[in-house]
Scaffold this motif. Structure first.
Motif, PDB file in Angstrom:
ATOM      1  N   GLY A 145       0.805  -1.213   0.000  1.00  0.00           N
ATOM      2  CA  GLY A 145       0.000   0.000   0.000  1.00  0.00           C
ATOM      3  C   GLY A 145       0.835   1.257   0.000  1.00  0.00           C
ATOM      4  N   PHE A 146       2.137   1.106   0.247  1.00  0.00           N
ATOM      5  CA  PHE A 146       2.996   2.284   0.225  1.00  0.00           C
ATOM      6  C   PHE A 146       3.580   2.495  -1.161  1.00  0.00           C
ATOM      7  CE2 PHE A 146       3.299   3.736   4.504  1.00  0.00           C
ATOM      8  CZ  PHE A 146       2.973   2.639   5.294  1.00  0.00           C
ATOM      9  N   PHE A 147       3.988   3.730  -1.401  1.00  0.00           N
ATOM     10  CA  PHE A 147       4.662   4.016  -2.661  1.00  0.00           C
ATOM     11  C   PHE A 147       6.138   3.705  -2.471  1.00  0.00           C
ATOM     12  CE2 PHE A 147       0.759   5.399  -3.629  1.00  0.00           C
ATOM     13  CZ  PHE A 147       0.450   6.751  -3.673  1.00  0.00           C
ATOM     14  N   ILE A 148       6.464   2.478  -2.775  1.00  0.00           N
ATOM     15  CA  ILE A 148       7.843   2.053  -2.577  1.00  0.00           C
ATOM     16  C   ILE A 148       8.643   2.366  -3.826  1.00  0.00           C
ATOM     17  CG2 ILE A 148       9.309   0.118  -1.945  1.00  0.00           C
ATOM     18  CD1 ILE A 148       6.781  -1.286  -0.968  1.00  0.00           C
ATOM     19  N   PRO A 149       9.720   3.110  -3.704  1.00  0.00           N
ATOM     20  CA  PRO A 149      10.537   3.425  -4.882  1.00  0.00           C
ATOM     21  C   PRO A 149      10.949   2.154  -5.603  1.00  0.00           C
ATOM     22  CG  PRO A 149      11.313   4.671  -2.987  1.00  0.00           C
ATOM     23  CD  PRO A 149      10.244   3.758  -2.482  1.00  0.00           C
ATOM     24  N   PRO A 150      10.799   2.127  -6.916  1.00  0.00           N
ATOM     25  CA  PRO A 150      11.140   0.919  -7.653  1.00  0.00           C
ATOM     26  C   PRO A 150      12.648   0.710  -7.706  1.00  0.00           C
ATOM     27  CG  PRO A 150      10.460   2.651  -9.165  1.00  0.00           C
ATOM     28  CD  PRO A 150      10.326   3.209  -7.786  1.00  0.00           C
ATOM     29  N   ARG A 151      13.043  -0.555  -7.580  1.00  0.00           N
ATOM     30  CA  ARG A 151      14.469  -0.809  -7.588  1.00  0.00           C
ATOM     31  C   ARG A 151      14.988  -0.821  -9.025  1.00  0.00           C
ATOM     32  NH1 ARG A 151      14.876  -5.463  -9.944  1.00  0.00           N
ATOM     33  NH2 ARG A 151      13.490  -7.206  -9.412  1.00  0.00           N
ATOM     34  N   PRO A 152      16.309  -0.709  -9.175  1.00  0.00           N
ATOM     35  CA  PRO A 152      16.894  -0.787 -10.518  1.00  0.00           C
ATOM     36  C   PRO A 152      16.590  -2.136 -11.148  1.00  0.00           C
ATOM     37  CG  PRO A 152      18.574  -0.222  -8.886  1.00  0.00           C
ATOM     38  CD  PRO A 152      17.318  -0.468  -8.136  1.00  0.00           C
ATOM     39  N   ASP A 153      16.506  -2.131 -12.469  1.00  0.00           N
ATOM     40  CA  ASP A 153      16.152  -3.369 -13.158  1.00  0.00           C
ATOM     41  C   ASP A 153      17.230  -4.415 -13.019  1.00  0.00           C
ATOM     42  OD1 ASP A 153      14.743  -1.453 -15.837  1.00  0.00           O
ATOM     43  OD2 ASP A 153      13.778  -2.393 -14.110  1.00  0.00           O
ATOM     44  N   LYS A 154      16.776  -5.631 -12.967  1.00  0.00           N
ATOM     45  CA  LYS A 154      17.742  -6.715 -13.173  1.00  0.00           C
ATOM     46  C   LYS A 154      18.091  -6.657 -14.650  1.00  0.00           C
ATOM     47  CE  LYS A 154      15.425  -9.929 -10.123  1.00  0.00           C
ATOM     48  NZ  LYS A 154      14.839 -11.257 -10.039  1.00  0.00           N
ATOM     49  N   GLU A 168      -0.092   7.830   1.771  1.00  0.00           N
ATOM     50  CA  GLU A 168       0.931   8.043   0.751  1.00  0.00           C
ATOM     51  C   GLU A 168       0.492   9.060  -0.294  1.00  0.00           C
ATOM     52  OE1 GLU A 168       4.357   5.586   0.382  1.00  0.00           O
ATOM     53  OE2 GLU A 168       3.821   7.144   1.821  1.00  0.00           O
ATOM     54  N   LEU A 169      -0.763   8.983  -0.683  1.00  0.00           N
ATOM     55  CA  LEU A 169      -1.243   9.942  -1.673  1.00  0.00           C
ATOM     56  C   LEU A 169      -1.108  11.367  -1.149  1.00  0.00           C
ATOM     57  CD1 LEU A 169      -4.371   8.202  -3.218  1.00  0.00           C
ATOM     58  CD2 LEU A 169      -2.380   9.049  -4.446  1.00  0.00           C
ATOM     59  N   GLU A 170      -1.427  11.519   0.109  1.00  0.00           N
ATOM     60  CA  GLU A 170      -1.291  12.856   0.677  1.00  0.00           C
ATOM     61  C   GLU A 170       0.164  13.288   0.702  1.00  0.00           C
ATOM     62  OE1 GLU A 170      -5.123  13.841   3.176  1.00  0.00           O
ATOM     63  OE2 GLU A 170      -3.306  13.527   4.363  1.00  0.00           O
ATOM     64  N   ARG A 171       1.009  12.350   1.114  1.00  0.00           N
ATOM     65  CA  ARG A 171       2.433  12.667   1.149  1.00  0.00           C
ATOM     66  C   ARG A 171       2.945  13.009  -0.240  1.00  0.00           C
ATOM     67  NH1 ARG A 171       7.395  10.021   0.573  1.00  0.00           N
ATOM     68  NH2 ARG A 171       6.336   8.141  -0.147  1.00  0.00           N
ATOM     69  N   LEU A 172       2.533  12.193  -1.201  1.00  0.00           N
ATOM     70  CA  LEU A 172       2.970  12.428  -2.572  1.00  0.00           C
ATOM     71  C   LEU A 172       2.553  13.812  -3.039  1.00  0.00           C
ATOM     72  CD1 LEU A 172       4.228  11.276  -5.193  1.00  0.00           C
ATOM     73  CD2 LEU A 172       1.941  10.567  -5.848  1.00  0.00           C
ATOM     74  N   ASP A 173       1.300  14.137  -2.791  1.00  0.00           N
ATOM     75  CA  ASP A 173       0.823  15.443  -3.225  1.00  0.00           C
ATOM     76  C   ASP A 173       1.653  16.562  -2.616  1.00  0.00           C
ATOM     77  OD1 ASP A 173      -2.789  14.902  -3.584  1.00  0.00           O
ATOM     78  OD2 ASP A 173      -1.094  14.674  -4.964  1.00  0.00           O
ATOM     79  N   LYS A 174       1.877  16.445  -1.321  1.00  0.00           N
ATOM     80  CA  LYS A 174       2.612  17.514  -0.649  1.00  0.00           C
ATOM     81  C   LYS A 174       4.039  17.613  -1.189  1.00  0.00           C
ATOM     82  CE  LYS A 174       4.002  17.875   3.718  1.00  0.00           C
ATOM     83  NZ  LYS A 174       4.247  17.444   4.960  1.00  0.00           N
ATOM     84  N   GLU A 175       4.697  16.466  -1.239  1.00  0.00           N
ATOM     85  CA  GLU A 175       6.096  16.482  -1.669  1.00  0.00           C
ATOM     86  C   GLU A 175       6.215  16.900  -3.128  1.00  0.00           C
ATOM     87  OE1 GLU A 175       7.941  12.787  -0.812  1.00  0.00           O
ATOM     88  OE2 GLU A 175       7.830  13.083   1.362  1.00  0.00           O
ATOM     89  N   ARG A 176       5.290  16.400  -3.926  1.00  0.00           N
ATOM     90  CA  ARG A 176       5.354  16.743  -5.333  1.00  0.00           C
ATOM     91  C   ARG A 176       5.159  18.235  -5.524  1.00  0.00           C
ATOM     92  NH1 ARG A 176       1.233  14.327  -6.977  1.00  0.00           N
ATOM     93  NH2 ARG A 176       0.001  16.209  -7.290  1.00  0.00           N
ATOM     94  N   HIS A 177       4.236  18.759  -4.771  1.00  0.00           N
ATOM     95  CA  HIS A 177       3.977  20.190  -4.833  1.00  0.00           C
ATOM     96  C   HIS A 177       5.261  20.972  -4.558  1.00  0.00           C
ATOM     97  CE1 HIS A 177       2.176  24.083  -3.810  1.00  0.00           C
ATOM     98  NE2 HIS A 177       1.111  23.669  -4.458  1.00  0.00           N
ATOM     99  N   ALA A 178       5.924  20.596  -3.465  1.00  0.00           N
ATOM    100  CA  ALA A 178       7.159  21.302  -3.096  1.00  0.00           C
ATOM    101  C   ALA A 178       8.252  21.086  -4.138  1.00  0.00           C
ATOM    102  CB  ALA A 178       7.631  20.837  -1.727  1.00  0.00           C
ATOM    103  N   ASP A 179       8.405  19.838  -4.553  1.00  0.00           N
ATOM    104  CA  ASP A 179       9.484  19.536  -5.482  1.00  0.00           C
ATOM    105  C   ASP A 179       9.281  20.197  -6.824  1.00  0.00           C
ATOM    106  OD1 ASP A 179       9.966  16.132  -4.297  1.00  0.00           O
ATOM    107  OD2 ASP A 179      10.846  18.031  -3.671  1.00  0.00           O
ATOM    108  N   PHE A 180       8.059  20.155  -7.307  1.00  0.00           N
ATOM    109  CA  PHE A 180       7.809  20.779  -8.605  1.00  0.00           C
ATOM    110  C   PHE A 180       8.015  22.281  -8.531  1.00  0.00           C
ATOM    111  CE2 PHE A 180       7.380  17.169 -10.711  1.00  0.00           C
ATOM    112  CZ  PHE A 180       6.149  16.687 -11.147  1.00  0.00           C
ATOM    113  N   LEU A 181       7.592  22.850  -7.441  1.00  0.00           N
ATOM    114  CA  LEU A 181       7.789  24.289  -7.287  1.00  0.00           C
ATOM    115  C   LEU A 181       9.272  24.628  -7.307  1.00  0.00           C
ATOM    116  CD1 LEU A 181       5.626  26.345  -7.170  1.00  0.00           C
ATOM    117  CD2 LEU A 181       5.864  26.443  -4.696  1.00  0.00           C
ATOM    118  N   ASN A 182      10.032  23.821  -6.565  1.00  0.00           N
ATOM    119  CA  ASN A 182      11.480  24.016  -6.573  1.00  0.00           C
ATOM    120  C   ASN A 182      12.058  23.871  -7.961  1.00  0.00           C
ATOM    121  OD1 ASN A 182      12.202  24.701  -4.021  1.00  0.00           O
ATOM    122  ND2 ASN A 182      12.424  22.588  -3.307  1.00  0.00           N
ATOM    123  N   MET A 183      11.539  22.887  -8.649  1.00  0.00           N
ATOM    124  CA  MET A 183      12.016  22.651 -10.008  1.00  0.00           C
ATOM    125  C   MET A 183      11.755  23.872 -10.881  1.00  0.00           C
ATOM    126  SD  MET A 183      10.611  19.902 -12.779  1.00  0.00           S
ATOM    127  CE  MET A 183       8.992  20.594 -12.960  1.00  0.00           C
TER     128      MET A 183
END
Lengths: 400, 566
Positions: free
Chosen positions: B202-211, B517-532
């Motif tokens: 249920g969490f947004f787990i960062p995907p690992r590098p491909d095999k 996670e969705l809430e976290r994503l929204d918040k972080e994305r908001h900040a990160d995109f703004l920074n970008m």
């Protein structure tokens, strides 16, 4: 019209002035119009002449000319004014589909305008009859002249010359002279080397300049696409962030427009002058060729005369009845030889003068081109900075 | 990312490659199109027009200009001005670009324009957590080494693998230490990733590098190893940036425990299926039930084939069946969010692509500007050498000004581009994160499926029990075998009820996690995109100003010609 030599202070469309007025000759090439259909389609230009020179028919004359008419003028001048760097023509024809693009037509018109103006401001060339013909005769006459030159009806004189050239090449080989005779004048050698090297360097610079134009366009396109994508992304976001995205997207598109504009300016005022420079150098190369030909002719005639002298002496000694004939021949040859020498020396003199003018002119031309380039780049960069800067307060407001 | 590591990557061969181009001699210094050489050459030979080039914005170690000495896998950033006209520079693809010069302190002020904190440590969290959190964790992956697998293999030389040194610096108390290192191989990372997927449904787990499916020979090539090192570092840093995962046991153990990784390894699909197939007949013959504790894991990754088939059947019934399942995804808001995520993914993908094109175009602009400058430098030299007239010398001087400016501008474009890549990389990062979102949503879906399957099992058990009871009540005294069956069935029903309850709790838990996670994503994305956006714009402004400056000077220097032309 930067090429005008003298500008009459009170406009140029007045009647013939009193003989004490400054003589002027002002020409412009304008109004390109596409005529004809399909494969035979071509562009015609209006050539407007304003002058108070007596040789011309009146203060103003307008004729319609096409590219091949300009070629005619160029070729005539090249024939009759050997040693002078005839102003260059723009290239013959481009890739088919590009031939009628607005940009190409405008570039060609500018180049043709420059061509005629340079002729009109050259102290020797401006007096040429061919120029007067070009500027004044009506279109049917022009057409006849043009086809006469470029058609299969070569002038008898041309044919003779071609024949003579072949003849002399053959005799060179026969006489064991594999290489045509060349001047060995150290300063001239240096100049030739300079010209040939210069062409290479200039071609490279021109190539990069053209590429730079392309880069501006590409950057403009990708900024435009980026702007659109950013706007769409902003639509997925809410409130302030969404707005920020859409403003950024809009700015991006704005900057893209600036880049496209500058690309055009760059093409017209930087790349084209560089191309013009290259053409000028190529024209000098052609003149170098003419000088070599003249030199060779001079040498050959000198050789021939020597032989004829020997022959004549021989004939005189033997009191042959051919003496009279031979004497006449000899005198004719002598005249021809002197003519050849004179021709050659004219070329040399002209070239020396032309070289000085050329260098000065090019320094000015390039100075102007560089100035325009720098101005344009500065204007572009400032415009870009301003555009983006205006976004900053809005972005700041978003994070509050 | 180790700046010092890059020294190992031969700068020599990179310098050599760009020297197909003739070196010019202006005065005594040879000008080759490299920044460090160029600077010295310019100051030597152009002393009459001494423009101290603006101080390097990137405090690179003296020789490693980011454009000249990137590690070999990134020939994209090789010096662009070779005179090979067919040379073509690939755009930097985000995941490949190393910003080694940006490591450490690079927040220098340049001409009054603040360069945004370009730390690439953990690209997302650092800029965000700069203010409040005292918590700090920095992971570095380095020092790849070949090691031999200890097996009883007869084949000699097989089974070498690569390990990486993973160094962590942190002040998080749970770790119990502030700096530690371990060696791990890629297989360990896969294990870590699988265990996290189980624990953090249920969490947004960062995907690992491909095999990577490549030959073992390729596996050992330096390029491949380096690419993998970068990818691993990014992955671990993302994990460490996740508020829950950074505190996980799995991660802790991965980062700290020396020797063999003490996490249960994942078995491959084939052997799982094999196990499942062995058990299947027994399951079919008896009343096999799903034990409550099994229900917290999805059917897919397990060995219970029967359960897998049942859930598959259920999902088909959901899609095509006439009757609605008992529990459905009712959360409208969730469905809306899901649709929004999908849309965002599309737009992110598009924007990411356009950003890549933009970066390429900026790069090309810089390169061509540089080549133009170079062409004019050669012309200047030529005219000076061959000058007969003063007009030539004058022209040469003008050309030199232009050339100098063009080369400077070129450098600015390329520097701008490095910054741009870094900023717009955020788009790419979030695109990658969408994968994690998919994972979390599918956790939810499969948990729901489990519930639905159990419910339909329950209902079929119950109806069977009813039928049996009805039948047996008709027989006076009861049917011993039937009674036994009924009792067994009741037992089954009871166990299945328990399982159902557990499954429902699990489903609810996952829904909770999704939401958080969705809430976290929204918040972080908001900040990160703004920074970008800010970073991107600030850079564009800064460099445009610099470039304008450079050209403004030339315009001034040539202003005499402006007056001459009409």
């Amino acid at each position: 019209m930067w090429m005008e030599q003298q500008r009459s202070p009170s406009g140029s469309s007045q009647g013939p002035r009193s003989p004490s007025a400054q003589p002027y000759l002002s020409v412009s090439v304008t109004d390109p119009v596409k005529l004809g259909n399909g494969v035979q389609a071509y562009i015609s230009y209006r050539v407007v002449t304003k002058t108070n020179l007596p040789e011309y028919q009146g203060p103003e004359k307008i004729v319609i000319r096409r590219y091949s008419d300009f070629v005619w003028l160029h070729d005539r001048l090249f024939e009759n004014y050997k040693g002078i760097f005839i102003p260059p023509l723009p290239e013959k024809s481009a890739v088919e589909k590009f031939r009628f693009s607005a940009e190409f037509i405008e570039m060609r018109r500018q180049a043709l305008d420059l061509f005629v103006n340079r002729i009109a401001s050259h102290h020797e060339l401006r007096q040429s009859e061919d120029l007067r013909t070009f500027l004044q005769v009506d279109e049917e006459v022009m057409e006849r002249l043009r086809s006469y030159e470029t058609g299969i009806f070569k002038k008898p004189g041309d044919l003779m010359q071609i024949f003579k050239d072949v003849q002399s090449k053959v005799s060179d080989v026969v006489l064991g002279k594999e290489k045509p005779v060349e001047e060995s004048h150290p300063e001239y050698e240096k100049m030739k080397h300079y010209i040939f090297e210069l062409e290479n360097h200039l071609a490279e610079a021109q190539k990069q300049a053209y590429r730079l134009v392309k880069r501006h366009r590409e950057l403009g396109n990708s900024l435009s696409d980026f702007g659109k994508a950013v706007k769409l992304l902003g639509a997925c976001e809410e409130n302030a962030l969404g707005k920020a995205f859409s403003e950024l997207g809009a700015k991006s598109e704005l900057v893209a427009v600036k880049l496209q504009k500058e690309a055009h300016e760059l093409l017209m005022h930087f790349e084209e002058p560089l191309k013009d420079y290259v053409r000028a150098v190529q024209s000098i190369k052609a003149t170098i060729g003419e000088r070599a030909t003249a030199f060779r002719q001079q040498c050959e005639l000198a050789e021939t005369i020597k032989l004829k002298e020997i022959n004549l002496d021989k004939l005189m000694l033997t009191r042959s009845d051919k003496v009279r004939e031979a004497e006449i021949e000899y005198r004719e040859l002598k005249a021809e030889s002197e003519e050849a020498i004179r021709r050659f020396e004219t070329i040399v003199r002209r070239m020396n003068e032309e070289m000085v003018r050329f260098q000065e002119k090019k320094t000015t031309d390039m100075g102007v081109a560089f100035h325009e380039f720098a101005k344009g780049q500065s204007r572009l960069a400032n415009g870009i900075a301003d555009a983006w800067r205006s976004l900053l307060p809005k972005l700041e407001a978003c994070s509050v | 990312m180790m700046g010092s590591e890059n020294q190992g990557f031969e700068e020599a061969h990179l310098y050599a490659s760009k020297e197909e181009m003739e070196s010019l001699v202006l005065g005594d210094a040879s000008i080759s199109y490299s920044n460090s050489d160029y600077r010295s050459a310019m100051s030597n030979s152009l002393s009459d027009t001494h423009h101290p080039l603006s101080p390097p914005i990137l405090p690179t170690p003296a020789d490693s200009d980011p454009l000249l000495a990137p590690p070999p896998p990134y020939p994209e950033l090789r010096n662009p001005s070779s005179h090979d006209n067919s040379s073509y520079i690939e755009p930097p693809s985000y995941s490949d670009v190393i910003f080694s010069p940006f490591d450490g302190d690079t927040s220098s002020e340049i001409n009054g324009v603040d360069s945004p904190s370009p730390s690439s440590d953990s690209p997302i969290s650092f800029s965000r957590s700069s203010s409040s959190n005292a918590e700090y964790i920095k992971i570095t992956v380095s020092n790849p080494q070949k090691e031999l697998e200890v097996t009883n293999s007869i084949v000699p030389g097989s089974n070498t693998y690569v390990t990486y040194l993973i160094t962590t610096r942190t002040n998080i108390p749970e770790f119990g230490a502030s700096e530690f290192s371990v060696r791990r191989r890629f297989r360990d990372v896969v294990t870590l990733s699988d265990r996290l997927a189980e624990s953090y449904r249920g969490f947004f787990i960062p995907p690992r590098p491909d095999k990577s499916v490549v030959e073992s020979q390729v596996m050992q090539k330096q390029e491949f190893v380096e690419q993998r090192r970068v990818a691993l570092e990014k992955y671990l840093r993302r994990l460490a940036a996740h508020p829950f995962i950074k505190k996980s046991d799995e991660l802790k153990v991965f980062l700290q425990v020396q020797g063999k990784l003490p996490l249960p390894t994942s078995t491959d699909v084939a052997s799982r299926m094999l196990d499942g197939a062995v058990k299947l007949p027994k399951q079919l013959l008896s009343e096999s039930v799903v034990a409550p504790h099994e229900v917290v894991q999805p059917a897919k990754g397990g060995r219970d084939l029967l359960r897998l088939f049942k859930e598959l059947k259920q999902s088909v019934a959901n899609d095509w069946g006439g009757s609605k399942p008992h529990v459905v995804e009712e959360d409208k808001e969730f469905l809306e969010k899901k649709a929004r995520m999908h849309d965002m993914e599309l737009q992110l993908s598009n924007a990411s692509q356009q950003a890549e094109s933009l970066v390429k175009a900026q790069q090309d602009m810089g390169e061509t500007m540089g080549e133009l400058g170079l062409a004019f430098i050669k012309l200047t030299k030529f005219e000076n050498e061959e000058a007969v007239f003063n007009s030539q010398r004058s022209r040469a001087a003008d050309m030199k000004n232009l050339a100098t400016a063009a080369v400077k501008a070129s450098r600015f474009y390329r520097e701008l581009n490095l910054h741009t890549v870094k900023h717009l990389d955020t788009l790419h990062e979030y695109l990658g994160l969408m994968l994690a979102v998919h994972g979390a949503f599918s956790d939810r879906t499969s948990a729901l499926l489990t519930v639905q399957t159990l419910l339909s099992d329950l209902s079929s058990f119950k109806s069977r029990a009813e039928k049996l009871e009805a039948a047996s009540s008709k027989i006076f005294g009861g049917d011993k075998s039937r009674i036994r069956k009924i009792e067994e069935l009741r037992e089954t029903i009871s166990v299945t009820e328990d399982a159902k309850n557990v499954a429902i709790r699990e489903y609810e838990r996952i829904k909770e996690n999704n939401w958080t996670e969705l809430e976290r994503l929204d918040k972080e994305r908001h900040a990160d995109f703004l920074n970008m956006l800010k970073g991107f714009v600030v850079n564009q402004v800064g460099y445009a100003e610099k470039i304008a400056n450079v050209w403004g000077k030339v315009a001034e220097e040539t202003s005499a010609y402006a007056r001459e032309s009409s």
